[in-house]
Design a protein around this motif. Structure first.
Motif, PDB file in Angstrom:
ATOM      1  N   UNK A   6     -14.609  -3.443  -6.035  1.00 48.18           N
ATOM      2  CA  UNK A   6     -13.831  -4.497  -5.408  1.00 48.18           C
ATOM      3  C   UNK A   6     -12.358  -4.251  -5.722  1.00 48.18           C
ATOM      4  N   UNK A   7     -11.499  -4.765  -4.858  1.00 49.79           N
ATOM      5  CA  UNK A   7     -10.068  -4.493  -4.926  1.00 49.79           C
ATOM      6  C   UNK A   7      -9.283  -5.799  -4.989  1.00 49.79           C
ATOM      7  N   UNK A   8      -8.190  -5.759  -5.754  1.00 52.61           N
ATOM      8  CA  UNK A   8      -7.309  -6.921  -5.891  1.00 52.61           C
ATOM      9  C   UNK A   8      -5.876  -6.455  -5.686  1.00 52.61           C
ATOM     10  N   UNK A   9      -5.207  -7.002  -4.668  1.00 49.45           N
ATOM     11  CA  UNK A   9      -3.818  -6.650  -4.400  1.00 49.45           C
ATOM     12  C   UNK A   9      -2.883  -7.500  -5.239  1.00 49.45           C
ATOM     13  N   UNK A  10      -1.890  -6.851  -5.852  1.00 47.63           N
ATOM     14  CA  UNK A  10      -0.986  -7.551  -6.759  1.00 47.63           C
ATOM     15  C   UNK A  10       0.354  -6.829  -6.808  1.00 47.63           C
ATOM     16  N   UNK A  11       1.202  -7.245  -7.744  1.00 45.82           N
ATOM     17  CA  UNK A  11       2.462  -6.555  -7.989  1.00 45.82           C
ATOM     18  C   UNK A  11       2.449  -5.842  -9.343  1.00 45.82           C
ATOM     19  N   UNK A  12       1.344  -6.004 -10.102  1.00 51.07           N
ATOM     20  CA  UNK A  12       1.202  -5.359 -11.410  1.00 51.07           C
ATOM     21  C   UNK A  12      -0.245  -4.905 -11.612  1.00 51.07           C
ATOM     22  N   UNK A  13      -0.417  -4.019 -12.578  1.00 55.69           N
ATOM     23  CA  UNK A  13      -1.765  -3.648 -12.990  1.00 55.69           C
ATOM     24  C   UNK A  13      -2.372  -4.814 -13.763  1.00 55.69           C
ATOM     25  N   UNK A  49       7.411  -6.819  -3.872  1.00 56.09           N
ATOM     26  CA  UNK A  49       8.347  -5.696  -3.969  1.00 56.09           C
ATOM     27  C   UNK A  49       7.651  -4.494  -4.602  1.00 56.09           C
ATOM     28  N   UNK A  50       6.932  -4.725  -5.691  1.00 54.54           N
ATOM     29  CA  UNK A  50       6.123  -3.697  -6.341  1.00 54.54           C
ATOM     30  C   UNK A  50       4.679  -3.951  -5.907  1.00 54.54           C
ATOM     31  N   UNK A  51       4.027  -2.955  -5.316  1.00 51.17           N
ATOM     32  CA  UNK A  51       2.695  -3.162  -4.735  1.00 51.17           C
ATOM     33  C   UNK A  51       1.647  -2.335  -5.466  1.00 51.17           C
ATOM     34  N   UNK A  52       0.628  -3.022  -5.999  1.00 50.35           N
ATOM     35  CA  UNK A  52      -0.411  -2.358  -6.780  1.00 50.35           C
ATOM     36  C   UNK A  52      -1.775  -2.873  -6.328  1.00 50.35           C
ATOM     37  N   UNK A  53      -2.716  -1.962  -6.147  1.00 49.93           N
ATOM     38  CA  UNK A  53      -4.107  -2.346  -5.916  1.00 49.93           C
ATOM     39  C   UNK A  53      -4.889  -2.018  -7.180  1.00 49.93           C
ATOM     40  N   UNK A  54      -5.529  -3.044  -7.726  1.00 53.28           N
ATOM     41  CA  UNK A  54      -6.393  -2.886  -8.897  1.00 53.28           C
ATOM     42  C   UNK A  54      -7.818  -2.721  -8.414  1.00 53.28           C
ATOM     43  N   UNK A  55      -8.528  -1.787  -9.028  1.00 58.22           N
ATOM     44  CA  UNK A  55      -9.897  -1.483  -8.625  1.00 58.22           C
ATOM     45  C   UNK A  55     -10.837  -1.818  -9.785  1.00 58.22           C
ATOM     46  N   UNK A  56     -11.896  -2.541  -9.468  1.00 56.96           N
ATOM     47  CA  UNK A  56     -12.881  -2.975 -10.466  1.00 56.96           C
ATOM     48  C   UNK A  56     -14.275  -2.609  -9.988  1.00 56.96           C
ATOM     49  N   UNK A  57     -15.133  -2.274 -10.923  1.00 59.17           N
ATOM     50  CA  UNK A  57     -16.551  -2.215 -10.587  1.00 59.17           C
ATOM     51  C   UNK A  57     -17.088  -3.613 -10.870  1.00 59.17           C
ATOM     52  N   UNK A  58     -17.928  -4.067  -9.979  1.00 63.09           N
ATOM     53  CA  UNK A  58     -18.491  -5.415 -10.109  1.00 63.09           C
ATOM     54  C   UNK A  58     -20.004  -5.310 -10.085  1.00 63.09           C
ATOM     55  N   UNK A 144     -16.753  -8.212 -13.845  1.00 65.91           N
ATOM     56  CA  UNK A 144     -15.764  -7.213 -13.453  1.00 65.91           C
ATOM     57  C   UNK A 144     -15.422  -6.268 -14.597  1.00 65.91           C
ATOM     58  N   UNK A 145     -15.295  -4.987 -14.255  1.00 64.26           N
ATOM     59  CA  UNK A 145     -14.820  -3.988 -15.216  1.00 64.26           C
ATOM     60  C   UNK A 145     -13.690  -3.208 -14.562  1.00 64.26           C
ATOM     61  N   UNK A 146     -12.516  -3.243 -15.178  1.00 68.46           N
ATOM     62  CA  UNK A 146     -11.356  -2.529 -14.652  1.00 68.46           C
ATOM     63  C   UNK A 146     -11.652  -1.041 -14.610  1.00 68.46           C
ATOM     64  N   UNK A 147     -11.366  -0.414 -13.462  1.00 67.28           N
ATOM     65  CA  UNK A 147     -11.548   1.026 -13.319  1.00 67.28           C
ATOM     66  C   UNK A 147     -10.187   1.744 -13.325  1.00 67.28           C
ATOM     67  N   UNK A 148      -9.298   1.339 -12.411  1.00 60.86           N
ATOM     68  CA  UNK A 148      -7.970   1.951 -12.325  1.00 60.86           C
ATOM     69  C   UNK A 148      -7.105   1.108 -11.384  1.00 60.86           C
ATOM     70  N   UNK A 149      -5.836   1.453 -11.350  1.00 58.91           N
ATOM     71  CA  UNK A 149      -4.939   0.823 -10.377  1.00 58.91           C
ATOM     72  C   UNK A 149      -4.170   1.931  -9.687  1.00 58.91           C
ATOM     73  N   UNK A 150      -3.646   1.603  -8.510  1.00 61.73           N
ATOM     74  CA  UNK A 150      -2.842   2.580  -7.789  1.00 61.73           C
ATOM     75  C   UNK A 150      -1.707   1.868  -7.060  1.00 61.73           C
ATOM     76  N   UNK A 151      -0.570   2.525  -7.040  1.00 63.31           N
ATOM     77  CA  UNK A 151       0.574   1.975  -6.339  1.00 63.31           C
ATOM     78  C   UNK A 151       0.353   2.124  -4.831  1.00 63.31           C
ATOM     79  N   UNK A 152       0.780   1.122  -4.100  1.00 63.55           N
ATOM     80  CA  UNK A 152       0.659   1.152  -2.648  1.00 63.55           C
ATOM     81  C   UNK A 152       2.009   1.550  -2.089  1.00 63.55           C
ATOM     82  N   UNK A 153       2.012   2.583  -1.291  1.00 60.68           N
ATOM     83  CA  UNK A 153       3.249   3.063  -0.663  1.00 60.68           C
ATOM     84  C   UNK A 153       3.467   2.260   0.606  1.00 60.68           C
ATOM     85  N   UNK A 154       4.657   1.695   0.709  1.00 65.62           N
ATOM     86  CA  UNK A 154       4.977   0.859   1.881  1.00 65.62           C
ATOM     87  C   UNK A 154       5.464   1.697   3.046  1.00 65.62           C
TER      88      UNK A 154
END
Length: 154
Positions: A6-13, A49-58, A144-154
């Protein structure tokens, strides 16, 4: 339900998800919102302004109180309206379509009496698919278990 990403859009990890009570009412009440649609989480993240997608295993605990809407139904609409009016529910997890900005406007128009329920469904029916999972309780967050995050390029 088996294990899924599952994915969560945010501005931080966000390594440790938490439930934050916001000023604004949301579709399924307070909680930590995720989606199985990565592109949707990227759209959420691009609002910042800062775009990050956090990825979790659920891995969903079947003993939790889960409410799932398979599609946009009358029950789905009534539940969203109740949540937006600030009504409490006791589900651990709520899953279903998201009322995106356009559908949100239709719901607001319906709530204010600007359009009828029939008109709402005529307008909402043609929107692209959306998905959200709201982890509403601390117990639900344990899935939820955090897997990784990645920056989103605008």
């Amino acid at each position: 339900m088996g294990k899924m990403l599952v994915y969560h859009g945010s501005y931080v990890e966000i390594r440790q998800p938490e439930i934050r009570k916001g000023r604004n009412t949301k579709d399924f009440g307070n909680g930590f919102y995720c989606t199985v649609i990565k592109e949707q989480a990227q759209r959420w993240a691009k609002r910042y302004r800062s775009s990050v997608v956090n990825v979790y295993s659920a891995l969903i605990d079947e003993d939790l109180r889960i409410l799932e809407f398979a599609s946009m139904t009358e029950e789905w609409l009534d539940f969203i309206i109740a949540c937006r009016y600030g009504e409490y529910h006791d589900y651990d997890i709520v899953i279903g379509a998201m009322a995106d900005d356009q559908v949100y406007n239709y719901i607001s128009d319906y709530m204010e009496g600007v359009i009828t329920r029939k008109q709402f469904w005529a307008l909402a029916r043609f929107k692209y698919p959306t998905h959200q999972i709201n982890f509403c309780t601390e117990r639900a967050l344990q899935c939820l278990r955090f897997e990784y995050s990645e920056e989103v390029i605008k």
